[in-house]
Design an enzyme around this catalytic site. Structure first.
Site, PDB file in Angstrom:
ATOM      1  N   HIS A  82       0.817  -1.209   0.026  1.00  0.00           N
ATOM      2  CA  HIS A  82       0.119  -0.054  -0.134  1.00  0.00           C
ATOM      3  C   HIS A  82       0.795   1.254   0.085  1.00  0.00           C
ATOM      4  CE1 HIS A  82      -0.539   0.938   4.592  1.00  0.00           C
ATOM      5  NE2 HIS A  82       0.683   0.677   4.468  1.00  0.00           N
TER       6      HIS A  82
ATOM      7  N   CYS B 161       5.791   6.152   4.660  1.00  0.00           N
ATOM      8  CA  CYS B 161       4.594   5.386   4.182  1.00  0.00           C
ATOM      9  C   CYS B 161       3.939   6.179   2.898  1.00  0.00           C
ATOM     10  CB  CYS B 161       3.486   5.491   5.203  1.00  0.00           C
ATOM     11  SG  CYS B 161       3.928   4.583   6.758  1.00  0.00           S
TER      12      CYS B 161
ATOM     13  N   HIS C 266       4.950   0.025  -0.238  1.00  0.00           N
ATOM     14  CA  HIS C 266       5.716  -0.710   0.434  1.00  0.00           C
ATOM     15  C   HIS C 266       4.642  -1.666   1.151  1.00  0.00           C
ATOM     16  CE1 HIS C 266       3.861   2.214   3.278  1.00  0.00           C
ATOM     17  NE2 HIS C 266       3.798   1.281   4.294  1.00  0.00           N
TER      18      HIS C 266
ATOM     19  N   HIS D  31       3.036  -4.968   3.834  1.00  0.00           N
ATOM     20  CA  HIS D  31       3.109  -5.505   5.202  1.00  0.00           C
ATOM     21  C   HIS D  31       2.487  -7.049   5.588  1.00  0.00           C
ATOM     22  CE1 HIS D  31       3.681  -1.627   7.296  1.00  0.00           C
ATOM     23  NE2 HIS D  31       2.755  -1.168   6.468  1.00  0.00           N
TER      24      HIS D  31
ATOM     25  N   ASP E 124      -5.183 -10.523  -0.281  1.00  0.00           N
ATOM     26  CA  ASP E 124      -3.989 -11.297  -0.163  1.00  0.00           C
ATOM     27  C   ASP E 124      -3.002 -11.151  -1.498  1.00  0.00           C
ATOM     28  OD1 ASP E 124      -1.983 -12.729   1.209  1.00  0.00           O
ATOM     29  OD2 ASP E 124      -2.854 -14.455   0.420  1.00  0.00           O
ATOM     30  N   HIS E 125      -1.862 -10.675  -1.160  1.00  0.00           N
ATOM     31  CA  HIS E 125      -0.843 -10.525  -2.425  1.00  0.00           C
ATOM     32  C   HIS E 125      -1.271  -9.440  -3.487  1.00  0.00           C
ATOM     33  CE1 HIS E 125       1.039 -14.049  -0.624  1.00  0.00           C
ATOM     34  NE2 HIS E 125       1.977 -13.678  -1.434  1.00  0.00           N
TER      35      HIS E 125
ATOM     36  N   GLU F  19      -0.925  -4.139  11.732  1.00  0.00           N
ATOM     37  CA  GLU F  19      -0.264  -3.783  10.584  1.00  0.00           C
ATOM     38  C   GLU F  19       1.243  -4.067  10.682  1.00  0.00           C
ATOM     39  OE1 GLU F  19      -1.040  -0.417   7.820  1.00  0.00           O
ATOM     40  OE2 GLU F  19       0.417   0.366   9.131  1.00  0.00           O
TER      41      GLU F  19
END
Lengths: 134, 134, 134, 134, 134, 134
Positions: free
Chosen positions: E13, E32, E38, E40, E78-79, E123
């Site tokens: 994100h 961020c 980047h 998580h 996810d991913h 996070e």
């Protein structure tokens, strides 16, 4: 093959070298040099190397290992001030490195020589050491 | 270089040696000798040693490794009674040491011989073993 | 204010309802319906709500709380088969929900009524429940 | 003896090989081949092997080690896109294996040659690698 | 009573507000705000409040809950790159707060209204949020 | 909605009440009454309740929250002896309950009144407290 037992203890300590002056102690040990001490929850992994006993399926009885760690390490260090309460650190700075060496020596002295011995000791969840006597 | 995949399974077991009498089983295995079984959430780390494949950047495809662990270990042991449901423990006490050896043998038989193999198995967050086939 | 004590126990269990036929037990409980049982490392958080005692700085002495949990819960459930060894689950399916209710009732019966009581119980690191008697 | 410092960083990456066609990238890298990237919280353990300095009780000052890891690794990788932001991965697929090798090389270049160096890197709590330069 | 299911997903994100200028985005979102993203490893606890079904001993079948979380949350996030791949964040900054609200809304829409719903989302191991729809 | 920031600090302390005689201090505080102190790695979760700011997507900027916790709590307590170094515990026994109340009061005094505040503090991985000012 190796088996591992994890135990914990809580202790206070101070890092300083009496042969250093205050400025050098401050430079090298920083906040850990607080003369009133600080403390940690130490986590100890004791690893024993050996062969599986065919009759029991155990490498070593983990209850016996746990009792040994309790007698040699936890009785000595748990809820203690390492600098003031323990002769091992009368002339030895209680860094996590030195604590691990002391623990290894205490356990090695009581452990059957047929077993190998390694310890891993965490001082915080960020700092830890490994020692196997070499 | 080594890569590691962590998987978990839940199983029941009982520790006892049928050649021991009740008193000796009680002495050696204590609460683990409950004839009605008890159980654990086992945590398994499977470590593969090898070289990085330059085309993929993988030492081994962890999805393939995970599938292998699922087929060989989790299908066999997850939600099972190790003593009653598994032939491996018909004449072998299902201590964490012996479970690790059985897992290592099962994975070794299916894993390309170019890879090294080590397993670490936790029975509780206090007790674990390491085995590399030696 | 609340204080929390974390304890662990290991047990075997089987999920099934004797009034269901095999197909329905299989459908609803899946692998957990293994007639030979499987098991878990349960993690129990016991939360006590109350006021701080000004003389001791304690809400409740955590050693006393730990002793109570040991007597009422760990002595009863640790290294046991919940279905076979425990009267509480003679007619009650030992799901993590029902185990938490049983634990809450056992602790509530022995705990001074001035204290509030909540339990959180983990069956695996993915599944847990919370119960406060309501 | 070895000491370990644990640090974390968060990064985005994509796994694909530009010499593969789309179908092969999809086959090998699956969801990790998302052209818009995904990301992880990486956990890095840096292990230093050496002797305890008798004056300080330190194998290496962990604050100095932490600063080195911050300068060489966290400044470079934290909150970055490994594929787009970092020259190391211009022609190298940022698998966890390759990231560990890059980190080891970056730390080795700055670390006194008297010390041994090993890294363990977690990409998730299920996948990790170990690298010691061999 | 409440039951909890823990699941994880990995995503990329970027935090920025297109109505802010670059300096303000930098000031508020810092690292961020990296335009290349980047990522998580997100950890999601989904808590369901309700009554125990007397026939099954379940508050809710955790397998059904896990399937729901997989379909509604993991399949979606996810991913993935939350900014680029997901319509929910086309006009909504994907902070951990907003991601938790989006997840709660997605699960609430599919969950039987007899159940209460709370989510906790991590996070990193240092930052998390709790949301119950209020 | 609530957001949470997790921080850690290490401190030494001793539990005793100067109005008790030695026997009563020993009876009530046991090993924690060691006059030379012991210590812990404290883990602090600070929970802030509020509304999401639509412009930033933040309930509160976690960097600002982290700075506040550092200034008010970590600067005061990290690597300190709570009994000797801190005026807050001159006449207050530094139990985990009282430390949590002191932390809550220190943070509450500096936090915008529009936010709710709760703290959870772990003294060990077995003992923790929750306080929300009520």
């Amino acid at each position: 093959m190796k088996v591992c037992r994890r135990e914990t203890f809580n202790a206070a300590h101070r890092l300083y070298n009496p042969t250093f002056d205050d400025a050098k102690n401050e430079l090298i040990f920083g906040k850990c040099n607080n003369p009133n001490f600080h403390g940690h929850n130490y986590v100890l992994e004791t690893w024993i190397e050996g062969e599986i006993d065919q009759e029991t399926g155990y490498l070593i009885d983990l209850k016996i290992l746990s009792d040994l760690i309790n007698e040699e390490v936890l009785e000595a260090f748990d809820h203690r001030n390492l600098n003031l309460d323990r002769p091992e650190f009368k002339d030895l700075i209680p860094t996590v490195e030195n604590i691990a060496v002391v623990i290894w020596n205490k356990l090695r002295a009581k452990l059957d020589s047929k077993y190998g011995l390694e310890v891993r000791l965490w001082e915080t969840d960020r700092n830890s050491v490994f020692y196997d006597g070499k």
